[in-house]
Design a protein around this motif. Structure first.
Motif, PDB file in Angstrom:
ATOM      1  N   ARG A  39      51.337  40.135  39.204  1.00 27.57           N
ATOM      2  CA  ARG A  39      52.204  41.323  39.144  1.00 27.57           C
ATOM      3  C   ARG A  39      53.580  40.987  38.580  1.00 27.57           C
ATOM      4  O   ARG A  39      54.199  41.793  37.887  1.00 27.57           O
ATOM      5  N   LYS A  40      54.034  39.779  38.836  1.00 26.31           N
ATOM      6  CA  LYS A  40      55.359  39.362  38.402  1.00 26.31           C
ATOM      7  C   LYS A  40      55.416  39.056  36.915  1.00 26.31           C
ATOM      8  O   LYS A  40      56.379  39.420  36.224  1.00 26.31           O
ATOM      9  N   ASN A  41      54.372  38.369  36.390  1.00 24.56           N
ATOM     10  CA  ASN A  41      54.430  37.921  34.995  1.00 24.56           C
ATOM     11  C   ASN A  41      53.023  37.778  34.428  1.00 24.56           C
ATOM     12  O   ASN A  41      52.453  36.686  34.381  1.00 24.56           O
ATOM     13  N   GLN A  42      52.459  38.892  33.979  1.00 30.63           N
ATOM     14  CA  GLN A  42      51.100  38.874  33.448  1.00 30.63           C
ATOM     15  C   GLN A  42      50.988  37.988  32.214  1.00 30.63           C
ATOM     16  O   GLN A  42      49.980  37.306  32.021  1.00 30.63           O
ATOM     17  N   LYS A  43      52.012  37.989  31.377  1.00 27.47           N
ATOM     18  CA  LYS A  43      51.960  37.201  30.148  1.00 27.47           C
ATOM     19  C   LYS A  43      51.804  35.717  30.455  1.00 27.47           C
ATOM     20  O   LYS A  43      50.987  35.013  29.829  1.00 27.47           O
ATOM     21  N   LEU A  44      52.585  35.219  31.415  1.00 30.40           N
ATOM     22  CA  LEU A  44      52.507  33.805  31.797  1.00 30.40           C
ATOM     23  C   LEU A  44      51.114  33.461  32.312  1.00 30.40           C
ATOM     24  O   LEU A  44      50.520  32.442  31.927  1.00 30.40           O
ATOM     25  N   VAL A  45      50.569  34.305  33.170  1.00 27.40           N
ATOM     26  CA  VAL A  45      49.251  34.044  33.753  1.00 27.40           C
ATOM     27  C   VAL A  45      48.173  34.049  32.674  1.00 27.40           C
ATOM     28  O   VAL A  45      47.306  33.167  32.636  1.00 27.40           O
ATOM     29  N   GLN A  46      48.220  35.024  31.777  1.00 26.96           N
ATOM     30  CA  GLN A  46      47.228  35.073  30.705  1.00 26.96           C
ATOM     31  C   GLN A  46      47.300  33.827  29.825  1.00 26.96           C
ATOM     32  O   GLN A  46      46.274  33.240  29.465  1.00 26.96           O
ATOM     33  N   GLU A  47      48.498  33.435  29.450  1.00 25.46           N
ATOM     34  CA  GLU A  47      48.657  32.245  28.609  1.00 25.46           C
ATOM     35  C   GLU A  47      48.105  31.007  29.304  1.00 25.46           C
ATOM     36  O   GLU A  47      47.444  30.168  28.689  1.00 25.46           O
ATOM     37  N   PHE A  48      48.364  30.908  30.596  1.00 28.79           N
ATOM     38  CA  PHE A  48      47.908  29.759  31.376  1.00 28.79           C
ATOM     39  C   PHE A  48      46.387  29.651  31.357  1.00 28.79           C
ATOM     40  O   PHE A  48      45.827  28.586  31.065  1.00 28.79           O
ATOM     41  N   TYR A  49      45.705  30.751  31.633  1.00 25.18           N
ATOM     42  CA  TYR A  49      44.247  30.709  31.681  1.00 25.18           C
ATOM     43  C   TYR A  49      43.619  30.700  30.291  1.00 25.18           C
ATOM     44  O   TYR A  49      42.536  30.135  30.111  1.00 25.18           O
ATOM     45  N   ASN A  50      44.283  31.279  29.318  1.00 26.43           N
ATOM     46  CA  ASN A  50      43.783  31.180  27.946  1.00 26.43           C
ATOM     47  C   ASN A  50      43.744  29.714  27.490  1.00 26.43           C
ATOM     48  O   ASN A  50      42.791  29.278  26.842  1.00 26.43           O
ATOM     49  N   LYS A  51      44.767  28.965  27.850  1.00 25.68           N
ATOM     50  CA  LYS A  51      44.800  27.537  27.508  1.00 25.68           C
ATOM     51  C   LYS A  51      43.685  26.783  28.223  1.00 25.68           C
ATOM     52  O   LYS A  51      43.014  25.930  27.638  1.00 25.68           O
TER      53      LYS A  51
END
Length: 231
Positions: A45-57
């Motif tokens: 909820r705080k930072n979707q972009k960060l989470v997506q980038e993390f799991y995409n990597k």
């Protein structure tokens, strides 16, 4: 003649030999991130972009890795045994090695789920979940990962299989993550129990549990010869 049932609880150590970084590895993908930033509903909820980038990597890295000898041994044992793998890992190396019955307790990197309905699950083409990719309800897709504070939907299935094991194997996990670590408590007393790891888990183990102090591939070669010698 019914095949003996082998139930396996696998963790990060079995995939480490394939080059996948372990959870909280000192040089791993978790570095520089507070775990709750990338593995909790609050972090999402705080930072979707960060989470997506993390799991995409992580997803990209997992797709570039290959199953190792330990994965292949477990897959090959299906010729002689009824094998169920219960894994804490989110990669698909067990399946790619040929294992046909795999329960993912913590989700799967290769899938996405709805941000509002966790039962809506979708395969991912490629290695990215992109911003604006939504489920049929219009919610942004998120990684199909069980985060801290979320229920473990597959746990009941795992308990059922642990309860009918003839052989129970723990490989590549420190038995520090619950509820997965508690599966040992459901294994029948008469089942033969093994742990394969480089370091004995800091866990109250029953006296009948055989510890093989080796990395996953070496330990499973030894275990394979022990089990097949008994069948």
């Amino acid at each position: 003649m019914n095949k003996k049932k082998l139930v396996v609880l696998s963790g990060a150590g079995i995939s480490q030999e394939s080059g996948i970084k372990t959870f909280r590895d000192s040089n791993g993908l978790w570095e520089n991130h507070d775990i709750l930033e990338v593995a909790s509903p609050e972090g999402w909820r705080k930072n979707q972009k960060l989470v997506q980038e993390f799991y995409n990597k992580r997803r990209k890295q997992a797709q570039e890795c290959q199953p190792n000898e330990a994965h292949r041994i477990l897959a090959n044992l299906e010729e002689q045994m009824d094998v169920t793998i219960i894994t804490q890992n989110v990669d698909d190396l067990h399946e790619r090695a040929g294992s046909s019955q795999v329960i993912h307790l913590h989700g799967e990197l290769s899938k996405a789920q709805s941000g509002i309905n966790p039962e809506l699950i979708y395969p991912i083409k490629g290695w990215e979940i992109k911003e604006g990719e939504c489920c049929e309800l219009g919610s942004q897709l998120r990684p199909h990962i069980v985060w801290f504070g979320e229920p473990v939907p597959k746990m009941d299935d795992a308990i059922q299989f642990a309860g009918i094991a003839d052989y129970f194997l723990v490989v590549g996990t420190s038995l520090q993550v619950y509820p997965a670590a508690g599966l040992i408590n459901y294994v029948p007393n008469e089942a033969k129990k093994f742990i394969v790891d480089l370091q004995k888990p800091n866990y109250h183990l029953s006296n009948d549990m055989i510890f093989i102090e080796k990395k996953a591939s070496e330990g499973l070669k030894l275990l394979e010869s022990i089990i097949l010698g008994e069948l």
